[in-house]
Design a protein around this motif. Sequence first.
Motif, PDB file in Angstrom:
ATOM      1  N   UNK A   5      15.938 -37.450  -3.715  1.00  0.00           N
ATOM      2  CA  UNK A   5      15.254 -36.401  -2.674  1.00  0.00           C
ATOM      3  C   UNK A   5      15.044 -35.236  -3.870  1.00  0.00           C
ATOM      4  N   UNK A   6      13.678 -34.725  -3.378  1.00  0.00           N
ATOM      5  CA  UNK A   6      13.251 -33.672  -4.079  1.00  0.00           C
ATOM      6  C   UNK A   6      13.606 -32.283  -3.612  1.00  0.00           C
ATOM      7  N   UNK A   7      14.118 -31.461  -4.538  1.00  0.00           N
ATOM      8  CA  UNK A   7      14.654 -30.279  -4.149  1.00  0.00           C
ATOM      9  C   UNK A   7      13.497 -29.141  -4.101  1.00  0.00           C
ATOM     10  N   UNK A   8      13.635 -28.489  -3.100  1.00  0.00           N
ATOM     11  CA  UNK A   8      12.378 -27.376  -2.946  1.00  0.00           C
ATOM     12  C   UNK A   8      11.083 -27.820  -2.308  1.00  0.00           C
ATOM     13  N   UNK A   9      10.237 -26.769  -2.133  1.00  0.00           N
ATOM     14  CA  UNK A   9       8.972 -27.060  -1.575  1.00  0.00           C
ATOM     15  C   UNK A   9       8.298 -28.510  -2.092  1.00  0.00           C
ATOM     16  N   UNK A  61      -3.604 -18.747  -8.949  1.00  0.00           N
ATOM     17  CA  UNK A  61      -3.083 -19.423  -8.251  1.00  0.00           C
ATOM     18  C   UNK A  61      -1.633 -19.461  -8.035  1.00  0.00           C
ATOM     19  N   UNK A  62      -1.173 -18.842  -8.844  1.00  0.00           N
ATOM     20  CA  UNK A  62       0.376 -18.669  -8.805  1.00  0.00           C
ATOM     21  C   UNK A  62       1.149 -17.907  -7.639  1.00  0.00           C
ATOM     22  N   UNK A  63       0.227 -16.849  -6.927  1.00  0.00           N
ATOM     23  CA  UNK A  63       0.951 -16.411  -5.687  1.00  0.00           C
ATOM     24  C   UNK A  63       1.122 -17.400  -4.489  1.00  0.00           C
ATOM     25  N   UNK A  64       0.035 -18.410  -4.512  1.00  0.00           N
ATOM     26  CA  UNK A  64       0.196 -19.470  -3.476  1.00  0.00           C
ATOM     27  C   UNK A  64       1.286 -20.301  -3.600  1.00  0.00           C
ATOM     28  N   UNK A  65       1.656 -20.559  -5.057  1.00  0.00           N
ATOM     29  CA  UNK A  65       3.013 -21.393  -5.163  1.00  0.00           C
ATOM     30  C   UNK A  65       4.137 -20.647  -4.917  1.00  0.00           C
ATOM     31  N   UNK A  66       4.013 -19.314  -5.216  1.00  0.00           N
ATOM     32  CA  UNK A  66       5.336 -18.431  -5.014  1.00  0.00           C
ATOM     33  C   UNK A  66       5.507 -18.503  -3.478  1.00  0.00           C
ATOM     34  N   UNK A  67       4.470 -18.448  -2.843  1.00  0.00           N
ATOM     35  CA  UNK A  67       4.420 -18.267  -1.082  1.00  0.00           C
ATOM     36  C   UNK A  67       5.031 -19.520  -0.731  1.00  0.00           C
ATOM     37  N   UNK A  68       4.736 -20.768  -1.015  1.00  0.00           N
ATOM     38  CA  UNK A  68       5.252 -21.881  -0.635  1.00  0.00           C
ATOM     39  C   UNK A  68       6.680 -21.951  -0.954  1.00  0.00           C
ATOM     40  N   UNK A  69       7.000 -21.635  -2.107  1.00  0.00           N
ATOM     41  CA  UNK A  69       8.666 -21.724  -2.300  1.00  0.00           C
ATOM     42  C   UNK A  69       9.431 -20.811  -1.529  1.00  0.00           C
ATOM     43  N   UNK A  70       8.628 -19.420  -1.087  1.00  0.00           N
ATOM     44  CA  UNK A  70       9.290 -18.862  -0.336  1.00  0.00           C
ATOM     45  C   UNK A  70       9.379 -19.155   1.154  1.00  0.00           C
ATOM     46  N   UNK A  71       8.318 -19.562   1.588  1.00  0.00           N
ATOM     47  CA  UNK A  71       8.168 -20.284   3.149  1.00  0.00           C
ATOM     48  C   UNK A  71       9.278 -21.407   3.006  1.00  0.00           C
ATOM     49  N   UNK A  73      12.321 -21.606   1.212  1.00  0.00           N
ATOM     50  CA  UNK A  73      13.374 -20.881   1.320  1.00  0.00           C
ATOM     51  C   UNK A  73      13.817 -20.357   2.712  1.00  0.00           C
ATOM     52  N   UNK A  74      12.863 -19.768   3.402  1.00  0.00           N
ATOM     53  CA  UNK A  74      12.965 -19.415   4.630  1.00  0.00           C
ATOM     54  C   UNK A  74      13.279 -20.350   5.663  1.00  0.00           C
ATOM     55  N   UNK A  75      12.675 -21.269   5.549  1.00  0.00           N
ATOM     56  CA  UNK A  75      13.103 -22.530   6.626  1.00  0.00           C
ATOM     57  C   UNK A  75      14.395 -23.060   6.313  1.00  0.00           C
ATOM     58  N   UNK A  77      17.100 -21.442   5.226  1.00  0.00           N
ATOM     59  CA  UNK A  77      17.960 -20.302   5.538  1.00  0.00           C
ATOM     60  C   UNK A  77      17.812 -20.477   6.981  1.00  0.00           C
ATOM     61  N   UNK A  78      16.776 -20.507   7.741  1.00  0.00           N
ATOM     62  CA  UNK A  78      16.590 -20.546   9.168  1.00  0.00           C
ATOM     63  C   UNK A  78      17.691 -22.038   9.644  1.00  0.00           C
ATOM     64  N   UNK A  79      17.174 -22.874   9.286  1.00  0.00           N
ATOM     65  CA  UNK A  79      17.932 -24.120   9.339  1.00  0.00           C
ATOM     66  C   UNK A  79      19.260 -24.167   9.411  1.00  0.00           C
ATOM     67  N   UNK A  80      19.963 -23.420   8.268  1.00  0.00           N
ATOM     68  CA  UNK A  80      21.281 -23.276   7.910  1.00  0.00           C
ATOM     69  C   UNK A  80      21.929 -22.429   9.016  1.00  0.00           C
ATOM     70  N   UNK A  81      21.359 -21.488   9.607  1.00  0.00           N
ATOM     71  CA  UNK A  81      21.840 -20.522  10.381  1.00  0.00           C
ATOM     72  C   UNK A  81      21.838 -21.149  11.897  1.00  0.00           C
ATOM     73  N   UNK A  82      20.778 -21.822  12.197  1.00  0.00           N
ATOM     74  CA  UNK A  82      20.758 -22.609  13.485  1.00  0.00           C
ATOM     75  C   UNK A  82      22.019 -23.540  13.297  1.00  0.00           C
ATOM     76  N   UNK A  83      22.182 -24.364  12.439  1.00  0.00           N
ATOM     77  CA  UNK A  83      23.098 -25.339  12.363  1.00  0.00           C
ATOM     78  C   UNK A  83      24.565 -24.690  12.335  1.00  0.00           C
ATOM     79  N   UNK A  84      24.778 -23.538  11.873  1.00  0.00           N
ATOM     80  CA  UNK A  84      25.972 -22.892  11.999  1.00  0.00           C
ATOM     81  C   UNK A  84      26.281 -22.244  13.356  1.00  0.00           C
ATOM     82  N   UNK A  85      25.351 -21.890  13.791  1.00  0.00           N
ATOM     83  CA  UNK A  85      25.370 -21.345  15.235  1.00  0.00           C
ATOM     84  C   UNK A  85      25.657 -22.382  16.114  1.00  0.00           C
ATOM     85  N   UNK A  86      24.885 -23.629  16.041  1.00  0.00           N
ATOM     86  CA  UNK A  86      25.280 -24.679  16.972  1.00  0.00           C
ATOM     87  C   UNK A  86      26.685 -25.215  16.777  1.00  0.00           C
ATOM     88  N   UNK A  87      26.988 -25.728  15.445  1.00  0.00           N
ATOM     89  CA  UNK A  87      28.156 -26.247  15.247  1.00  0.00           C
ATOM     90  C   UNK A  87      29.617 -25.741  14.460  1.00  0.00           C
TER      91      UNK A  87
END
Length: 152
Positions: A5-9, A61-71, A73-75, A77-87
């Motif tokens: 499984x590939x890590x990251x975006x 092109x670099x800012x587009x790559x950085x933005x994808x990686x930030x998106x 990471x936000x996803x 973290x959001x999934x982790x918070x949702x999982x912790x809240x639920x379980x």
Amino acid sequence: MAKKKQEGAVWFRMFRYFRNMVDAVPDESAGAALKAVFAYFDTGELPTNLDTLGYALFMTIKPAVDESNEDYQRAVESGRRGSQKRWEGEDRPPIPSLTPPIAPLTEEDKETEKEIEKIYIKKQSRGQAPCPGHWNGRSISTNGGRRLSRDF
């Protein structure tokens, strides 16, 4: 063999306006810059072997790559918070039981069951106990409640 499984975006945006810059750069520099973009996307390391035009294209092109990686990471973290809240949340409501709790039989209930069993055994020995398919001495209809015979 199973894929790792590939890590990251797994993608980044390549905007249409990048084409103007790619077209303005010689093919050799553009190819090297695009290879550097993919290497940066995989490793996060800045290229060191590009000429001036290739580096300019890379930096476009670099800012587009950085933005994808930030998106990504936000996803995560959001999934982790949702999982912790639920379980893992303490204010989580308990899972409801599908069957109501059964209280243990009291001594009075046990005595009542014994009396019913005695009566049933007594009636069964006389041939008066209901058999399966009968209720209160009447036959249970199996045709949707309609009478089986026409006795008017």
